[in-house]
Design a protein around this motif. Structure first.
Motif, PDB file in Angstrom:
ATOM      1  N   ASN A 136     -27.736  21.367   1.553  1.00 28.14           N
ATOM      2  CA  ASN A 136     -29.167  21.268   1.286  1.00 28.14           C
ATOM      3  C   ASN A 136     -29.498  20.774  -0.106  1.00 28.14           C
ATOM      4  O   ASN A 136     -30.607  20.931  -0.591  1.00 28.14           O
ATOM      5  CB  ASN A 136     -29.825  22.635   1.495  1.00 28.14           C
ATOM      6  N   PHE A 137     -28.546  20.209  -0.732  1.00 27.33           N
ATOM      7  CA  PHE A 137     -28.751  19.849  -2.125  1.00 27.33           C
ATOM      8  C   PHE A 137     -29.362  18.456  -2.259  1.00 27.33           C
ATOM      9  O   PHE A 137     -28.746  17.473  -1.891  1.00 27.33           O
ATOM     10  CB  PHE A 137     -27.408  19.929  -2.864  1.00 27.33           C
ATOM     11  N   PHE A 138     -30.556  18.373  -2.761  1.00 24.83           N
ATOM     12  CA  PHE A 138     -31.219  17.074  -2.936  1.00 24.83           C
ATOM     13  C   PHE A 138     -30.890  16.549  -4.328  1.00 24.83           C
ATOM     14  O   PHE A 138     -31.668  16.676  -5.259  1.00 24.83           O
ATOM     15  CB  PHE A 138     -32.735  17.225  -2.740  1.00 24.83           C
ATOM     16  N   SER A 139     -29.722  16.000  -4.454  1.00 25.30           N
ATOM     17  CA  SER A 139     -29.234  15.676  -5.798  1.00 25.30           C
ATOM     18  C   SER A 139     -29.512  14.237  -6.216  1.00 25.30           C
ATOM     19  O   SER A 139     -29.338  13.889  -7.372  1.00 25.30           O
ATOM     20  CB  SER A 139     -27.737  15.945  -5.878  1.00 25.30           C
ATOM     21  N   ILE A 140     -29.945  13.383  -5.275  1.00 25.21           N
ATOM     22  CA  ILE A 140     -30.223  11.994  -5.674  1.00 25.21           C
ATOM     23  C   ILE A 140     -31.679  11.835  -6.046  1.00 25.21           C
ATOM     24  O   ILE A 140     -32.565  12.313  -5.338  1.00 25.21           O
ATOM     25  CB  ILE A 140     -29.857  11.004  -4.533  1.00 25.21           C
ATOM     26  N   GLU A 141     -31.905  11.143  -7.137  1.00 25.09           N
ATOM     27  CA  GLU A 141     -33.265  10.738  -7.491  1.00 25.09           C
ATOM     28  C   GLU A 141     -33.372   9.249  -7.223  1.00 25.09           C
ATOM     29  O   GLU A 141     -32.549   8.468  -7.716  1.00 25.09           O
ATOM     30  CB  GLU A 141     -33.532  11.023  -8.973  1.00 25.09           C
ATOM     31  N   ILE A 142     -34.348   8.899  -6.416  1.00 26.17           N
ATOM     32  CA  ILE A 142     -34.497   7.480  -6.062  1.00 26.17           C
ATOM     33  C   ILE A 142     -35.882   6.994  -6.456  1.00 26.17           C
ATOM     34  O   ILE A 142     -36.873   7.704  -6.276  1.00 26.17           O
ATOM     35  CB  ILE A 142     -34.199   7.246  -4.561  1.00 26.17           C
ATOM     36  N   ASN A 143     -35.914   5.784  -7.010  1.00 23.36           N
ATOM     37  CA  ASN A 143     -37.183   5.187  -7.425  1.00 23.36           C
ATOM     38  C   ASN A 143     -37.788   4.470  -6.213  1.00 23.36           C
ATOM     39  O   ASN A 143     -37.170   3.554  -5.666  1.00 23.36           O
ATOM     40  CB  ASN A 143     -36.911   4.193  -8.564  1.00 23.36           C
ATOM     41  N   VAL A 144     -38.973   4.898  -5.781  1.00 24.23           N
ATOM     42  CA  VAL A 144     -39.555   4.315  -4.551  1.00 24.23           C
ATOM     43  C   VAL A 144     -39.966   2.856  -4.741  1.00 24.23           C
ATOM     44  O   VAL A 144     -40.109   2.123  -3.768  1.00 24.23           O
ATOM     45  CB  VAL A 144     -40.805   5.073  -4.042  1.00 24.23           C
ATOM     46  N   ASN A 145     -40.141   2.423  -5.963  1.00 23.68           N
ATOM     47  CA  ASN A 145     -40.569   1.036  -6.179  1.00 23.68           C
ATOM     48  C   ASN A 145     -39.413   0.052  -6.178  1.00 23.68           C
ATOM     49  O   ASN A 145     -39.468  -0.974  -5.524  1.00 23.68           O
ATOM     50  CB  ASN A 145     -41.337   0.894  -7.504  1.00 23.68           C
ATOM     51  N   ASP A 146     -38.361   0.387  -6.939  1.00 21.36           N
ATOM     52  CA  ASP A 146     -37.266  -0.596  -6.978  1.00 21.36           C
ATOM     53  C   ASP A 146     -36.007  -0.131  -6.250  1.00 21.36           C
ATOM     54  O   ASP A 146     -35.041  -0.889  -6.130  1.00 21.36           O
ATOM     55  CB  ASP A 146     -36.944  -1.003  -8.428  1.00 21.36           C
ATOM     56  N   GLY A 147     -35.997   1.104  -5.744  1.00 18.36           N
ATOM     57  CA  GLY A 147     -34.873   1.573  -4.932  1.00 18.36           C
ATOM     58  C   GLY A 147     -33.633   1.974  -5.714  1.00 18.36           C
ATOM     59  O   GLY A 147     -32.628   2.362  -5.118  1.00 18.36           O
ATOM     60  N   THR A 148     -33.662   1.901  -7.045  1.00 17.79           N
ATOM     61  CA  THR A 148     -32.464   2.309  -7.796  1.00 17.79           C
ATOM     62  C   THR A 148     -32.308   3.821  -7.675  1.00 17.79           C
ATOM     63  O   THR A 148     -33.297   4.559  -7.577  1.00 17.79           O
ATOM     64  CB  THR A 148     -32.576   1.928  -9.291  1.00 17.79           C
ATOM     65  N   TYR A 149     -31.069   4.308  -7.659  1.00 17.81           N
ATOM     66  CA  TYR A 149     -30.850   5.730  -7.431  1.00 17.81           C
ATOM     67  C   TYR A 149     -29.727   6.256  -8.335  1.00 17.81           C
ATOM     68  O   TYR A 149     -28.897   5.489  -8.848  1.00 17.81           O
ATOM     69  CB  TYR A 149     -30.494   5.976  -5.960  1.00 17.81           C
ATOM     70  N   ARG A 150     -29.726   7.585  -8.486  1.00 18.28           N
ATOM     71  CA  ARG A 150     -28.668   8.223  -9.269  1.00 18.28           C
ATOM     72  C   ARG A 150     -28.485   9.635  -8.744  1.00 18.28           C
ATOM     73  O   ARG A 150     -29.462  10.352  -8.494  1.00 18.28           O
ATOM     74  CB  ARG A 150     -29.079   8.263 -10.738  1.00 18.28           C
TER      75      ARG A 150
END
Ligand SMILES: Nc1ncnc2c1ncn2[C@@H]1O[C@H](COP(=O)(O)OP(=O)(O)OP(=O)(O)O)[C@@H](O)[C@H]1O
Length: 728
Positions: A136-150
């Motif tokens: 259940n770990f939501f560990s990715i942060e994604i940018n909704v505009n350019d799709g880059t993630y970490r």
């Protein structure tokens, strides 16, 4: 400096030991002369980048500052692709930015339901790599505009394309062309030595040079700079008489070479050179007749050798004439689209990666500007500027060539180029030019005409992007046969086409298409096979590898990929029931069909592609089919822009078939077209007058062609029976 490292292949999850070696080319055989070993932990030298498939680039070109060409090898063995093939078809440009809404749509479709954060632009999602451990770990942060993630857990990060590949594992390998199916010739038709000589031949043809000067204002100096040449190619006319031996049907052609960077190890200066990677040849007599050598490999760019290594700007035009004109007048390096038509294959993208500014200068009409916007999206909108040749002067020139012959200043036109709008909300000022283009080009708004079935164009007014066509008919009545022919017909007019054949294997479909393309049964004339196959493989025709039941989301991912990679404009799904069979066991079958139709409808609109979907009727009966016979709820007829039913009237003397256009959202014209089948070519055509008179009673009984039958004097000019209903 010892160069040795253990380089992680981005996002593949596996570590690949790469050793970069200098490529040695001697007598056409590649071998490695000097090796460098990279030690774990060290970095790639400055200015280098590593593609997702392990190729090494320096500023977008596969070279080092010392002009070395590198190759990669792994434990699985050496990779001896020739230089222009080093470009991986999986490579997306780093400039790519997803369209508004694309990120969210993708996440939802793949059940990656995101959580909100305090920042509107950032969402949290599960990490596909960490997930098995921490469900259940939501560990990715994604940018909704350019799709880059970490990912804050495993530190994975990347671009939007990286994330998509991580989730879908979608690749080019799910979409293949006829060459990959073994149809045609994968290599050069002429030897590389012969090809290199073509440009020397030009000066022996003063009339050709004169024509360039007088008709297009292109000077000999420009022609020589672009290495334009003269050569003889065989059988490039599609209607070359079959009686003439193929070897005799020679055509004198003007050749336009596509150049690719290469390195010759024999050369002690270590200088980057360019070689001819592909030839485009036009017949001197008729520019309509074109061939490519090699037929299906997309590599190199016209005039690429004229771009200095440090140059960061390039102009991309629609054809060779425009490229030469623009270069001659502005002195800015100019190239053109590699194929015949509005396609920018991904194999070419890495050659454009080094440029920080790309002017897209295509025809200033509806199709050209649509394509320019599509290419700007593909190349990254932040580095692209779109040129409008007319510059708001609506009777101005349509392209660069015309601008020169009309005495316009090309530098001025170029200086007015504009970037593509980021915003979704446009005011009328933004739209004015586009609307005017549509007003003055009504033919292009209507769509592509069918050459084989003009009556179909007469009723539907053409084949348009953004529409959904439903095609139905009784089992075995010839639905696939007709769609194969029609798709080929549009494809020959430059419509890049993707076939999703879920019912019959691709190879059988391609065989049927090739017979239709040749217009004869090639098994009776196998000597002709290679000629037709070579022409066929030059068409922008692609096939999905899926067969039988396939998840809709997987199909949509592959369709998305095909649009990005091959600029697909027409997608055929044959057929809906086979694609979704064995799925939705616990849900209502009709509901699944409805959901699928809605998804494809939305896709056609969002991506501006035409989707033709074959749907089986509810039940097979000898009665004529109606809208209600299609299946399921009324959803399908509501969602579709066009509904075509292949009707079959059975009688004691055989059966007759006609195409019944039951819905036409464009202008409401409905109608019926009687057809006949030609077994030798597997093609259909309008029923001929004599035959129509013989079978007229069958149609008359059904009251289908009253108007038609009363006017059979001149069959060809006679209009099919049509009626117009108001469009809701
Ligand atoms: N108009 C026609 N008249 C007679 N035969 C035809 C006609 N069109 C196609 N055929 C032949 O009928 C056979 C079935 O054609 P096809 O596969 O195109 O039908 P289909 O409607 O797509 O079949 P299915 O319902 O199984 O999907 C083929 O052998 C084809 O050559």
């Amino acid at each position: 400096m010892p160069l040795s490292t253990n380089v992680t292949r981005p996002f593949s999850g596996s570590r690949l030991l790469l050793k970069f070696q200098r490529l040695h080319i001697s007598s056409g055989v590649s071998s490695f002369t000097r090796g460098f070993a990279f030690h774990q932990g060290s970095r790639l030298p400055p200015g280098f980048s590593l593609s997702s498939r392990g190729s090494v680039f320096h500023r977008g070109v596969a070279i080092s500052p010392r002009s070395f060409v590198f190759r990669t090898f792994s434990s699985s063995g050496f990779d001896f692709r020739s230089l222009h093939e080093v470009v991986s078809p999986n490579d997306y440009t780093k400039y790519y930015i997803p369209k508004p809404g694309e990120v969210l749509d993708f996440l939802n479709r793949h059940y990656q339901f995101p959580r909100k954060t305090n920042n509107d632009k950032v969402l949290k999602i599960k990490c596909p790599k960490c997930r098995p451990k921490k469900s259940n770990f939501f560990s990715i942060e994604i940018n909704v505009n350019d799709g880059t993630y970490r990912c804050n857990e495993c530190m994975t990060k990347g671009t939007w394309k990286d994330y998509m590949q991580l989730i879908t594992k979608t690749s080019t390998f799910q979409v293949i062309n006829s060459t990959q199916m073994g149809i045609g010739c994968p290599s050069y038709l002429s030897s590389p030595e012969e090809i290199e000589q073509y440009s020397n031949e030009l000066q022996n043809y003063p009339k050709v040079i004169e024509k360039f000067e007088n008709n297009h204002g292109i000077t000999l100096t420009t022609l020589l700079a672009y290495k334009v040449g003269i050569a003889t190619y065989c059988n490039i006319k599609s209607n070359s008489s079959i009686e003439i031996s193929r070897q005799d049907a020679k055509e004198l052609c003007i050749t336009f070479p596509r150049m690719a960077p290469c390195f010759d190890d024999q050369d002690q200066d270590n200088i980057l050179r360019y070689k001819v990677a592909r030839i485009k040849a036009y017949s001197v007599e008729d520019y309509e007749f074109i061939t490519f050598d090699p037929p299906s490999v997309h590599s190199g760019l016209f005039g690429y050798h004229l771009v200095p290594l440090e140059c960061e700007t390039i102009i991309l035009t629609g054809n060779e004439y425009d490229a030469m004109t623009v270069y001659q007048e502005t002195q800015i390096p100019a190239t053109c689209l590699p194929n015949n038509g509005y396609q920018l294959p991904i194999e070419i993208l890495p050659l454009l990666e080094r440029f920080s500014k790309i002017y897209i200068w295509l025809n200033d009409d509806v199709q050209g500007q649509d394509a320019a916007e599509k290419f700007a999206q593909k190349l990254g909108i932040d580095r692209c500027l779109i040129v409008n040749t007319r510059c708001n002067n609506f009777d101005g020139p349509i392209n660069a060539s015309q601008a020169l012959t009309m005495g316009k200043n090309l530098n001025e036109i170029l200086s007015l180029a504009k970037p593509l709008q980021h915003e979704q909300i446009l005011n009328f000022d933004n739209l004015k030019e586009a609307v005017y283009r549509e007003v003055i080009n009504p033919g292009q708004v209507r769509g592509i005409s069918s050459k084989d079935l003009p009556a179909l164009t007469q009723i539907l007014k053409g084949h348009r992007p953004g529409e959904l066509t439903i095609f139905t008919g009784p089992t075995g009545s010839g639905k696939t046969t007709i769609l194969s022919q029609l798709s080929l017909d549009y494809c020959k007019s430059g419509v890049s086409t993707l076939w999703g054949s879920f019912e019959i294997p691709n190879i059988r479909l391609a065989k049927k298409m090739l017979t239709q393309f040749a217009g004869e049964d090639l098994s009776k004339n196998p000597g002709e096979f290679m000629n037709w196959a070579q022409k066929f493989q030059q068409l922008p025709m692609y096939f999905l590898k899926f067969f039988g039941s396939t998840e809709v989301s997987t199909v949509i991912d592959a369709m998305n990929h095909a649009i990005y990679a091959f600029d697909v404009q027409h997608i055929i799904i044959d057929n809906l029931q086979f694609m979704i069979s064995e799925q939705g066991k616990f849900t209502d079958r009709w509901e699944l069909q409805d959901r699928t139709i809605s998804a494809f409808r939305r896709f056609a609109t969002d991506k501006n592609v035409h989707i033709t979907m074959v749907v089986h009727p509810k039940k097979d009966s000898r009665e004529l089919l109606d809208m209600s016979s299609i299946f399921g709820s009324a959803k399908i007829s509501q969602e579709a822009d066009n509904v075509i039913i292949l009707q079959k009237i059975e009688s004691e003397d055989g059966d007759e078939r006609y195409l019944h256009i039951k819905k036409n959202r464009f202008d409401g014209t409905l109608g019926a077209i009687p057809i006949e089948f030609i077994p030798n070519s597997l093609k259909i055509r309008h029923l001929r007058k004599k035959k129509f008179q013989e079978v007229n009673h069958l149609f008359a009984d059904k009251q289908i062609f009253e108007k038609y039958s009363s006017n059979t004097k001149n069959w060809r000019s006679c209009k099919p029976f049509t009626r117009t209903i108001p469009v809701s």
